[in-house]
Design an enzyme around this catalytic site. Structure first.
Site, PDB file in Angstrom:
ATOM      1  N   CYS A 156      -6.337  -4.804   0.299  1.00  0.00           N
ATOM      2  CA  CYS A 156      -5.772  -3.524  -0.141  1.00  0.00           C
ATOM      3  C   CYS A 156      -5.251  -3.611  -1.564  1.00  0.00           C
ATOM      4  O   CYS A 156      -5.134  -2.607  -2.243  1.00  0.00           O
ATOM      5  CB  CYS A 156      -4.609  -3.114   0.755  1.00  0.00           C
ATOM      6  N   CYS A 215       2.792   2.870  -0.302  1.00  0.00           N
ATOM      7  CA  CYS A 215       3.580   1.813  -0.955  1.00  0.00           C
ATOM      8  C   CYS A 215       5.008   1.803  -0.417  1.00  0.00           C
ATOM      9  O   CYS A 215       5.586   0.733  -0.213  1.00  0.00           O
ATOM     10  CB  CYS A 215       3.601   2.009  -2.464  1.00  0.00           C
TER      11      CYS A 215
END
Length: 146
Positions: free
Chosen positions: A33, A102
Protein backbone atom coordinates in the site's frame (compact mmCIF):
# COMPACT_ATOMS: atom_id res chain seq x y z
CA UNK A 1 -6.73 20.26 -1.18
CA UNK A 2 -4.97 19.97 2.21
CA UNK A 3 -5.68 22.14 5.25
CA UNK A 4 -3.01 24.37 6.77
CA UNK A 5 -2.81 22.00 9.75
CA UNK A 6 -2.15 18.99 7.51
CA UNK A 7 0.58 20.91 5.70
CA UNK A 8 2.08 22.05 9.02
CA UNK A 9 2.18 18.52 10.46
CA UNK A 10 3.63 17.21 7.20
CA UNK A 11 6.37 19.84 6.87
CA UNK A 12 7.04 20.09 10.64
CA UNK A 13 6.03 16.71 12.07
CA UNK A 14 6.01 16.37 15.84
CA UNK A 15 7.48 13.42 17.75
CA UNK A 16 9.46 11.91 14.85
CA UNK A 17 12.03 9.23 15.61
CA UNK A 18 12.52 6.27 17.89
CA UNK A 19 12.55 5.88 21.67
CA UNK A 20 15.51 3.88 22.95
CA UNK A 21 13.65 3.20 26.21
CA UNK A 22 10.26 2.44 24.65
CA UNK A 23 8.27 -0.20 26.50
CA UNK A 24 5.70 -0.48 23.70
CA UNK A 25 6.26 -0.62 19.94
CA UNK A 26 3.57 -1.08 17.32
CA UNK A 27 3.65 -1.22 13.55
CA UNK A 28 0.80 -1.25 11.06
CA UNK A 29 0.53 -0.94 7.33
CA UNK A 30 1.54 -2.78 4.26
CA UNK A 31 4.47 -2.12 1.96
CA UNK A 32 2.22 -2.92 -1.01
CA UNK A 33 0.00 0.00 0.00
CA UNK A 34 2.94 2.28 0.58
CA UNK A 35 1.96 3.39 4.09
CA UNK A 36 3.71 1.95 7.13
CA UNK A 37 3.48 3.50 10.59
CA UNK A 38 5.61 2.51 13.54
CA UNK A 39 5.03 4.03 16.97
CA UNK A 40 7.10 3.92 20.13
CA UNK A 41 5.62 4.63 23.58
CA UNK A 42 7.19 5.09 26.97
CA UNK A 43 4.41 4.25 29.42
CA UNK A 44 4.80 4.94 33.12
CA UNK A 45 2.04 4.34 35.69
CA UNK A 46 -0.54 3.89 32.91
CA UNK A 47 0.40 7.24 31.27
CA UNK A 48 2.01 7.67 27.85
CA UNK A 49 4.84 9.92 28.99
CA UNK A 50 6.67 9.96 25.66
CA UNK A 51 5.84 8.95 22.10
CA UNK A 52 7.69 8.86 18.79
CA UNK A 53 6.80 7.64 15.33
CA UNK A 54 8.36 6.71 12.02
CA UNK A 55 6.10 6.70 8.99
CA UNK A 56 6.80 5.61 5.46
CA UNK A 57 4.10 7.03 3.25
CA UNK A 58 2.48 10.09 1.78
CA UNK A 59 2.16 13.52 3.35
CA UNK A 60 -1.24 12.67 4.83
CA UNK A 61 0.24 9.56 6.49
CA UNK A 62 2.99 11.66 8.08
CA UNK A 63 0.50 14.35 9.17
CA UNK A 64 -1.95 11.88 10.71
CA UNK A 65 0.88 10.11 12.57
CA UNK A 66 2.15 13.44 13.89
CA UNK A 67 -1.31 14.58 15.00
CA UNK A 68 -2.18 11.22 16.58
CA UNK A 69 0.99 11.32 18.71
CA UNK A 70 0.21 14.89 19.78
CA UNK A 71 -3.32 13.88 20.80
CA UNK A 72 -2.20 10.98 23.02
CA UNK A 73 1.03 12.26 24.57
CA UNK A 74 0.53 12.66 28.31
CA UNK A 75 -2.75 10.73 28.24
CA UNK A 76 -3.60 7.52 30.05
CA UNK A 77 -3.78 4.28 28.10
CA UNK A 78 -7.57 4.35 28.47
CA UNK A 79 -7.76 7.87 27.04
CA UNK A 80 -5.45 6.93 24.14
CA UNK A 81 -7.63 3.91 23.31
CA UNK A 82 -10.55 6.31 22.76
CA UNK A 83 -8.68 8.10 19.96
CA UNK A 84 -10.58 7.66 16.71
CA UNK A 85 -9.57 8.33 13.15
CA UNK A 86 -12.41 10.88 13.07
CA UNK A 87 -10.78 12.80 15.94
CA UNK A 88 -7.47 12.83 14.04
CA UNK A 89 -9.18 14.11 10.88
CA UNK A 90 -11.04 16.80 12.85
CA UNK A 91 -7.83 17.91 14.61
CA UNK A 92 -6.23 18.32 11.18
CA UNK A 93 -9.22 20.34 9.89
CA UNK A 94 -10.13 17.57 7.46
CA UNK A 95 -8.56 15.27 4.89
CA UNK A 96 -9.50 14.56 1.28
CA UNK A 97 -11.75 11.46 1.14
CA UNK A 98 -9.05 9.40 -0.62
CA UNK A 99 -6.69 10.08 2.31
CA UNK A 100 -9.01 9.21 5.20
CA UNK A 101 -7.46 5.71 5.27
CA UNK A 102 -4.29 7.37 6.63
CA UNK A 103 -6.18 8.46 9.74
CA UNK A 104 -7.50 4.93 10.16
CA UNK A 105 -3.93 3.65 9.98
CA UNK A 106 -2.86 6.19 12.65
CA UNK A 107 -5.64 5.00 14.97
CA UNK A 108 -4.62 1.39 14.36
CA UNK A 109 -0.93 2.23 15.05
CA UNK A 110 -1.88 3.64 18.47
CA UNK A 111 -3.90 0.52 19.25
CA UNK A 112 -1.14 -1.81 18.01
CA UNK A 113 1.38 -0.08 20.26
CA UNK A 114 -0.89 -0.36 23.28
CA UNK A 115 -1.53 -4.01 22.39
CA UNK A 116 2.25 -4.56 22.40
CA UNK A 117 2.46 -2.96 25.86
CA UNK A 118 -0.16 -5.36 27.23
CA UNK A 119 1.48 -8.34 25.53
CA UNK A 120 4.78 -7.44 27.20
CA UNK A 121 2.91 -7.45 30.54
CA UNK A 122 1.63 -10.97 29.85
CA UNK A 123 -1.92 -9.70 29.26
CA UNK A 124 -4.00 -10.68 26.23
CA UNK A 125 -4.59 -7.30 24.57
CA UNK A 126 -7.50 -8.21 22.29
CA UNK A 127 -10.29 -7.91 24.93
CA UNK A 128 -8.96 -4.44 25.87
CA UNK A 129 -7.71 -3.05 22.55
CA UNK A 130 -9.82 -4.98 20.07
CA UNK A 131 -8.75 -6.53 16.79
CA UNK A 132 -5.96 -4.70 14.99
CA UNK A 133 -6.60 -4.32 11.26
CA UNK A 134 -3.29 -4.79 9.50
CA UNK A 135 -4.30 -4.36 5.91
CA UNK A 136 -4.90 -1.45 3.61
CA UNK A 137 -8.29 0.12 3.32
CA UNK A 138 -9.84 -0.26 -0.09
CA UNK A 139 -8.81 0.63 -3.60
CA UNK A 140 -7.88 4.22 -2.68
CA UNK A 141 -4.55 3.08 -1.24
CA UNK A 142 -3.26 1.92 -4.60
CA UNK A 143 -2.80 -1.62 -3.38
CA UNK A 144 -2.92 -4.17 -6.14
CA UNK A 145 -4.15 -6.99 -3.90
CA UNK A 146 -7.86 -6.04 -3.97
Amino acid sequence: MYSEKVMDHFTNPRNVGELADANAIGEVGNAKCGDIMKMYFKIDKNVIVDVKFKTFGCGAAVATSSMATELIKGKTIEEALKLTNKAVVEALDGLPPVKVHCSVLAEQAVKATIADYYTRQGIDPEPIVGKIEEHCHGDECGCSTH
